[in-house]
Scaffold this motif. Structure first.
Motif, PDB file in Angstrom:
ATOM      1  N   LYS A  23       2.640  -3.956  -5.168  1.00 30.03           N
ATOM      2  CA  LYS A  23       1.837  -2.844  -4.908  1.00 30.03           C
ATOM      3  C   LYS A  23       2.114  -2.117  -5.789  1.00 30.03           C
ATOM      4  CE  LYS A  23       1.478  -4.918   0.056  1.00 30.03           C
ATOM      5  NZ  LYS A  23       1.782  -4.589   1.109  1.00 30.03           N
ATOM      6  N   GLY A  24       3.285  -2.087  -6.072  1.00 27.31           N
ATOM      7  CA  GLY A  24       3.150  -0.579  -7.409  1.00 27.31           C
ATOM      8  C   GLY A  24       2.856  -0.607  -8.299  1.00 27.31           C
ATOM      9  N   THR A  25       2.523   0.973  -8.755  1.00 28.13           N
ATOM     10  CA  THR A  25       2.268   1.836 -10.094  1.00 28.13           C
ATOM     11  C   THR A  25       2.798   1.972 -11.518  1.00 28.13           C
ATOM     12  OG1 THR A  25       0.066   2.341  -7.841  1.00 28.13           O
ATOM     13  CG2 THR A  25       0.550   3.444 -10.734  1.00 28.13           C
ATOM     14  N   ARG A  26       2.489   1.151 -12.519  1.00 30.44           N
ATOM     15  CA  ARG A  26       3.551   1.653 -13.524  1.00 30.44           C
ATOM     16  C   ARG A  26       3.859   2.406 -13.609  1.00 30.44           C
ATOM     17  NH1 ARG A  26       6.815  -1.477 -15.647  1.00 30.44           N
ATOM     18  NH2 ARG A  26       7.221  -0.654 -16.823  1.00 30.44           N
ATOM     19  N   VAL A  27       4.799   3.682 -14.254  1.00 27.00           N
ATOM     20  CA  VAL A  27       4.449   4.787 -14.179  1.00 27.00           C
ATOM     21  C   VAL A  27       5.408   5.547 -15.915  1.00 27.00           C
ATOM     22  CG1 VAL A  27       3.741   6.034 -12.081  1.00 27.00           C
ATOM     23  CG2 VAL A  27       6.575   5.332 -11.930  1.00 27.00           C
ATOM     24  N   ARG A  28       5.773   6.201 -15.791  1.00 31.04           N
ATOM     25  CA  ARG A  28       7.008   6.704 -16.693  1.00 31.04           C
ATOM     26  C   ARG A  28       7.320   8.323 -16.387  1.00 31.04           C
ATOM     27  NH1 ARG A  28       3.875   6.632 -21.363  1.00 31.04           N
ATOM     28  NH2 ARG A  28       4.883   5.117 -21.833  1.00 31.04           N
ATOM     29  N   VAL A  29       9.299   7.811 -16.921  1.00 35.75           N
ATOM     30  CA  VAL A  29       9.147   9.800 -16.251  1.00 35.75           C
ATOM     31  C   VAL A  29       9.792  10.418 -17.281  1.00 35.75           C
ATOM     32  CG1 VAL A  29      11.684  10.481 -15.071  1.00 35.75           C
ATOM     33  CG2 VAL A  29      10.799   8.721 -13.684  1.00 35.75           C
ATOM     34  N   GLY A  76      10.452  13.333 -18.256  1.00 33.08           N
ATOM     35  CA  GLY A  76      11.925  14.922 -18.298  1.00 33.08           C
ATOM     36  C   GLY A  76      13.232  14.229 -17.257  1.00 33.08           C
ATOM     37  N   GLY A  77      13.921  15.659 -17.368  1.00 32.28           N
ATOM     38  CA  GLY A  77      15.391  15.366 -15.728  1.00 32.28           C
ATOM     39  C   GLY A  77      15.864  14.201 -16.726  1.00 32.28           C
ATOM     40  N   PRO A  78      16.819  14.041 -15.868  1.00 31.54           N
ATOM     41  CA  PRO A  78      18.280  13.158 -16.265  1.00 31.54           C
ATOM     42  C   PRO A  78      17.525  11.666 -16.345  1.00 31.54           C
ATOM     43  CG  PRO A  78      18.139  12.923 -14.095  1.00 31.54           C
ATOM     44  CD  PRO A  78      17.605  14.256 -14.837  1.00 31.54           C
ATOM     45  N   PHE A  79      16.172  11.372 -16.052  1.00 31.52           N
ATOM     46  CA  PHE A  79      15.584  10.028 -15.927  1.00 31.52           C
ATOM     47  C   PHE A  79      14.539   9.709 -17.378  1.00 31.52           C
ATOM     48  CE2 PHE A  79      17.247  10.396 -11.738  1.00 31.52           C
ATOM     49  CZ  PHE A  79      18.247   9.713 -11.987  1.00 31.52           C
ATOM     50  N   ASP A  80      14.885  10.831 -18.085  1.00 28.34           N
ATOM     51  CA  ASP A  80      13.678  11.007 -19.035  1.00 28.34           C
ATOM     52  C   ASP A  80      13.070   9.745 -19.352  1.00 28.34           C
ATOM     53  OD1 ASP A  80      11.581  12.924 -20.583  1.00 28.34           O
ATOM     54  OD2 ASP A  80      12.742  12.776 -22.133  1.00 28.34           O
ATOM     55  N   GLY A  81      12.044   9.373 -19.588  1.00 24.13           N
ATOM     56  CA  GLY A  81      11.134   7.753 -20.664  1.00 24.13           C
ATOM     57  C   GLY A  81      11.654   6.679 -20.063  1.00 24.13           C
ATOM     58  N   VAL A  82      12.808   7.193 -18.594  1.00 27.72           N
ATOM     59  CA  VAL A  82      12.247   5.491 -18.281  1.00 27.72           C
ATOM     60  C   VAL A  82      10.985   5.233 -17.101  1.00 27.72           C
ATOM     61  CG1 VAL A  82      13.523   4.202 -16.374  1.00 27.72           C
ATOM     62  CG2 VAL A  82      14.762   6.169 -17.554  1.00 27.72           C
ATOM     63  N   GLU A  83      10.589   4.002 -17.783  1.00 28.23           N
ATOM     64  CA  GLU A  83       9.426   3.235 -16.981  1.00 28.23           C
ATOM     65  C   GLU A  83      10.224   2.423 -15.403  1.00 28.23           C
ATOM     66  OE1 GLU A  83       7.551   1.213 -20.727  1.00 28.23           O
ATOM     67  OE2 GLU A  83       7.183   3.362 -21.475  1.00 28.23           O
ATOM     68  N   GLY A  84       8.813   2.451 -14.941  1.00 26.64           N
ATOM     69  CA  GLY A  84       9.735   2.049 -13.474  1.00 26.64           C
ATOM     70  C   GLY A  84       7.925   1.525 -12.899  1.00 26.64           C
ATOM     71  N   VAL A  85       8.599   1.546 -11.223  1.00 30.03           N
ATOM     72  CA  VAL A  85       7.212   1.542 -10.615  1.00 30.03           C
ATOM     73  C   VAL A  85       6.992   2.454  -9.471  1.00 30.03           C
ATOM     74  CG1 VAL A  85       5.729  -0.017  -8.301  1.00 30.03           C
ATOM     75  CG2 VAL A  85       7.283  -1.851 -11.147  1.00 30.03           C
ATOM     76  N   PHE A  86       6.072   2.874  -8.833  1.00 25.62           N
ATOM     77  CA  PHE A  86       6.059   4.251  -8.035  1.00 25.62           C
ATOM     78  C   PHE A  86       6.247   3.679  -6.603  1.00 25.62           C
ATOM     79  CE2 PHE A  86       4.572   7.657  -6.652  1.00 25.62           C
ATOM     80  CZ  PHE A  86       5.807   9.124  -6.730  1.00 25.62           C
ATOM     81  N   VAL A  87       6.809   4.030  -5.828  1.00 23.36           N
ATOM     82  CA  VAL A  87       6.654   2.736  -4.404  1.00 23.36           C
ATOM     83  C   VAL A  87       7.540   3.295  -3.663  1.00 23.36           C
ATOM     84  CG1 VAL A  87       7.062   0.614  -5.640  1.00 23.36           C
ATOM     85  CG2 VAL A  87       9.029   1.279  -4.612  1.00 23.36           C
ATOM     86  N   LYS A  88       6.869   3.033  -2.376  1.00 22.10           N
ATOM     87  CA  LYS A  88       7.711   3.268  -1.040  1.00 22.10           C
ATOM     88  C   LYS A  88       9.118   2.631  -0.920  1.00 22.10           C
ATOM     89  CE  LYS A  88       7.714   6.253   3.026  1.00 22.10           C
ATOM     90  NZ  LYS A  88       9.350   5.552   3.464  1.00 22.10           N
ATOM     91  N   VAL A  89       9.713   2.926  -0.927  1.00 22.80           N
ATOM     92  CA  VAL A  89      11.151   1.792  -0.117  1.00 22.80           C
ATOM     93  C   VAL A  89      11.258   2.287   1.343  1.00 22.80           C
ATOM     94  CG1 VAL A  89      13.535   1.526  -1.134  1.00 22.80           C
ATOM     95  CG2 VAL A  89      11.904   2.023  -2.160  1.00 22.80           C
ATOM     96  N   ARG A  90      11.612   1.034   1.778  1.00 18.67           N
ATOM     97  CA  ARG A  90      11.976   1.388   3.281  1.00 18.67           C
ATOM     98  C   ARG A  90      13.259   2.166   3.155  1.00 18.67           C
ATOM     99  NH1 ARG A  90      12.349  -4.706   5.739  1.00 18.67           N
ATOM    100  NH2 ARG A  90      11.730  -4.741   3.515  1.00 18.67           N
ATOM    101  N   GLY A  91      13.136   2.824   4.095  1.00 18.29           N
ATOM    102  CA  GLY A  91      13.888   3.751   5.322  1.00 18.29           C
ATOM    103  C   GLY A  91      13.956   4.734   4.456  1.00 18.29           C
ATOM    104  N   CYS A  92      13.408   5.061   3.057  1.00 21.44           N
ATOM    105  CA  CYS A  92      13.163   6.312   2.497  1.00 21.44           C
ATOM    106  C   CYS A  92      12.385   7.468   2.872  1.00 21.44           C
ATOM    107  CB  CYS A  92      13.712   5.698   1.387  1.00 21.44           C
ATOM    108  SG  CYS A  92      15.025   5.399   0.527  1.00 21.44           S
ATOM    109  N   ARG A  93      11.770   8.467   2.828  1.00 18.26           N
ATOM    110  CA  ARG A  93      11.057   9.252   3.268  1.00 18.26           C
ATOM    111  C   ARG A  93       9.965   9.017   2.314  1.00 18.26           C
ATOM    112  NH1 ARG A  93      12.957  13.853   8.056  1.00 18.26           N
ATOM    113  NH2 ARG A  93      12.622  12.027   9.418  1.00 18.26           N
TER     114      ARG A  93
END
Length: 180
Positions: free
Chosen positions: A127-133, A135-152
């Motif tokens: 269900k996630g959308t591919r994203v790239r971060v 700036g910040g310490p994770f600059d350039g990291v690619e992943g999936v933007f999701v809602k994780v169970r137990g996290c607001r």
């Protein structure tokens, strides 16, 4: 000799019975590149708390070498096992692409206490959308933007297909770029 035998790749491997650090030590001794994701955990003993750097996922180690060298190494480090996946009717060792490992290592090496490691069963990435971060310490990291169970809040997840996902601490939406 087959050129595929001499390509240097990342193998996803198991070191059963929590022997991942022993495997790391033996591989380091042989100058074979490897990576064990680590995190800090708080332990309490005799009413005293202490913070200790420990493997984030027991039994998991990634080894970067050739097929020939890993076969030879498995003879001396007999407890080291491939993590496999079905492929054309047989089980083949899982090979992690270099770029995926570089991103995973760059996130994991921060030993951030807010990182959450999940198995593929613990999160539905379809269900996630591919994203790239950006700036910040994770600059350039690619992943999936999701809602994780137990996290607001929503988080960026770095996935190593079929093996593991690491949840990056909350990333502000203005630091996220949607990628195709």
């Amino acid at each position: 000799m087959n050129n595929d035998e001499e390509n240097i790749v990342w193998f996803a491997m198991r070191a059963p019975f929590c022997k991942e650090l022993e495997a790391k030590r033996l591989l380091d001794k042989q100058a074979i590149e490897n990576f064990v994701p680590m995190c800090y955990k708080v332990f309490e003993k005799n009413n005293k708390k202490r913070r200790e750097l420990v493997p984030a996922v027991h039994n998991l180690i990634f080894v970067r070498t050739t097929r020939r060298i890993i076969r030879e190494t498995k003879r001396t480090v007999s407890f080291l096992q491939y993590i496999t996946m079905p492929d054309a009717g047989k089980n083949s060792p899982i090979i992690v692409p270099d770029i995926q490992m570089q991103q995973f290592i760059s996130v994991s090496r921060l030993h951030n206490e807010r990182l959450i490691y999940l198995t593929p069963e613990e999160i539905n990435l379809a269900k996630g959308t591919r994203v790239r971060v950006l700036g910040g310490p994770f600059d350039g990291v690619e992943g999936v933007f999701v809602k994780v169970r137990g996290c607001r809040s929503k988080r960026v997840v770095i996935l190593i297909q079929g093996i593991l996902a690491v949840v990056v601490a909350e990333v502000k939406p203005d630091l996220i770029e949607v990628i195709g």
